[in-house]
Design a protein around this motif. Structure first.
Motif, PDB file in Angstrom:
ATOM      1  N   ASN A  90      -1.462  -8.556  -1.470  1.00 63.02           N
ATOM      2  CA  ASN A  90      -2.109  -9.756  -0.933  1.00 63.02           C
ATOM      3  C   ASN A  90      -3.072  -9.405   0.203  1.00 63.02           C
ATOM      4  OD1 ASN A  90      -2.037 -12.823  -1.041  1.00 63.02           O
ATOM      5  ND2 ASN A  90      -1.665 -12.474   1.132  1.00 63.02           N
ATOM      6  N   HIS A  96      -6.385 -13.857  -2.222  1.00 62.39           N
ATOM      7  CA  HIS A  96      -5.035 -13.738  -1.665  1.00 62.39           C
ATOM      8  C   HIS A  96      -4.084 -14.710  -2.365  1.00 62.39           C
ATOM      9  CE1 HIS A  96      -6.830 -11.161   1.332  1.00 62.39           C
ATOM     10  NE2 HIS A  96      -7.701 -12.108   1.624  1.00 62.39           N
ATOM     11  N   TYR A  97      -3.631 -14.314  -3.538  1.00 57.89           N
ATOM     12  CA  TYR A  97      -2.781 -15.178  -4.349  1.00 57.89           C
ATOM     13  C   TYR A  97      -1.367 -14.633  -4.512  1.00 57.89           C
ATOM     14  CZ  TYR A  97      -7.221 -17.313  -5.828  1.00 57.89           C
ATOM     15  OH  TYR A  97      -8.448 -17.931  -5.860  1.00 57.89           O
ATOM     16  N   PHE A  98      -0.964 -13.683  -3.694  1.00 56.60           N
ATOM     17  CA  PHE A  98       0.283 -12.982  -3.970  1.00 56.60           C
ATOM     18  C   PHE A  98       1.357 -13.182  -2.904  1.00 56.60           C
ATOM     19  CE2 PHE A  98      -3.360 -10.705  -5.698  1.00 56.60           C
ATOM     20  CZ  PHE A  98      -3.078 -10.798  -7.050  1.00 56.60           C
ATOM     21  N   SER A 126       4.241 -13.990   5.251  1.00 57.71           N
ATOM     22  CA  SER A 126       3.921 -14.532   3.919  1.00 57.71           C
ATOM     23  C   SER A 126       3.925 -16.052   3.931  1.00 57.71           C
ATOM     24  CB  SER A 126       4.920 -13.999   2.887  1.00 57.71           C
ATOM     25  OG  SER A 126       4.849 -12.587   2.787  1.00 57.71           O
TER      26      SER A 126
END
Length: 265
Positions: A90, A96-98, A126
């Motif tokens: 990410n 940033h999709y993780f 996160s």
């Protein structure tokens, strides 16, 4: 062979040798774990962006395969490393999709009973990336019980500020400003404190914070922008525009300054 090289921190040899072993037995669980771990550490140690992405993709691929047949006693550790791999993916990806995957696997690691000092901090970061402010605060607060640091205090203050719990945010910022030897962290803390004081219409307090920053770093775009907001409130648009132009000379894409310059053309 792999275990010996692992103990020597020779991650490149572990990575290369595991590729040969997996050609013979593609689903050898132990080899997949070694390769996944080695790929992760190679990813975080390289300075070449594309290479880091290739390594982290391989790490995630191997660890996901290893989970399919993982023994119960090793499942938590693999979940933990997979969560860290997604967190790092990410941080280096254009999109940033993780962060949600990082949360999923780090949470599973905790549910499996796996313990590591940095799980709560990774979860806090996160959650912050996902905009889950209260969950982030809870995770960061848990992390403080394990290891207190000025960077962690700043992360908590940022989340309290986003939640508009300014009193709590200021308590953490005051701690950092009073005790930290890290000038960068202190300036970030003063900037956030100045912005909070602006929201509270404490313009004298905000000005003090921004002026202290500029005494140490004349090229602080955010401090110049904040000074512009103070002058705007005082009705001095000449000084305000001057500060915003200074902001844009330092940071040409500063969204706040661009908006203000457009507003007062």
């Amino acid at each position: 062979m792999l275990s010996d090289k692992w103990k020597e921190y020779d991650y490149q040899t572990v990575f290369d040798t595991s590729a040969v072993l997996l050609e013979r037995k593609p689903f050898n669980n132990a080899v997949l774990v070694y390769r996944g771990y080695a790929a992760f550490y190679l990813a975080v140690s390289t300075t070449e962006s594309q290479q880091a992405q290739d390594y982290i993709e391989e790490s995630i691929h191997c660890l996901r395969l290893a989970l399919l047949k993982a023994k119960k006693k090793t499942q938590g550790q693999i979940e933990y490393m997979l969560g860290k791999a997604y967190f790092y993916k990410n941080s280096i990806s254009s999109y940033h999709y993780f962060a949600d995957a990082a949360v999923e696997h780090l949470t599973k690691a905790k549910e499996c009973g796996y313990q590591a000092d940095d799980i709560a901090e990774y979860l806090g970061l996160s959650y912050a990336q996902l905009g889950m402010t209260m969950e982030s605060i809870a995770a960061f607060s848990e992390a403080l019980l394990v290891r207190e640091s000025d960077a962690l205090l700043l992360s908590i203050a940022e989340q309290y500020s986003k939640a508009e719990q300014n009193a709590a945010a200021k308590q953490y910022l005051f701690q950092i400003i009073q005790r930290s030897n890290d000038d960068s962290l202190v300036n970030k803390s003063r900037t956030l404190l100045g912005n909070i004081l602006l929201k509270e219409k404490n313009f004298d307090g905000a000005q003090k914070e921004f002026e202290v920053i500029l005494q140490k770093n004349e090229n602080s775009a955010d401090a110049h922008y904040g000074m512009g907001l103070i002058y705007e409130n005082q009705g001095d648009l000449v000084k305000a525009r001057s500060e915003w132009r200074k902001t844009l000379r330092i940071q040409v894409n500063h969204s706040g300054a661009l908006e203000k310059i457009q507003q007062y053309r």
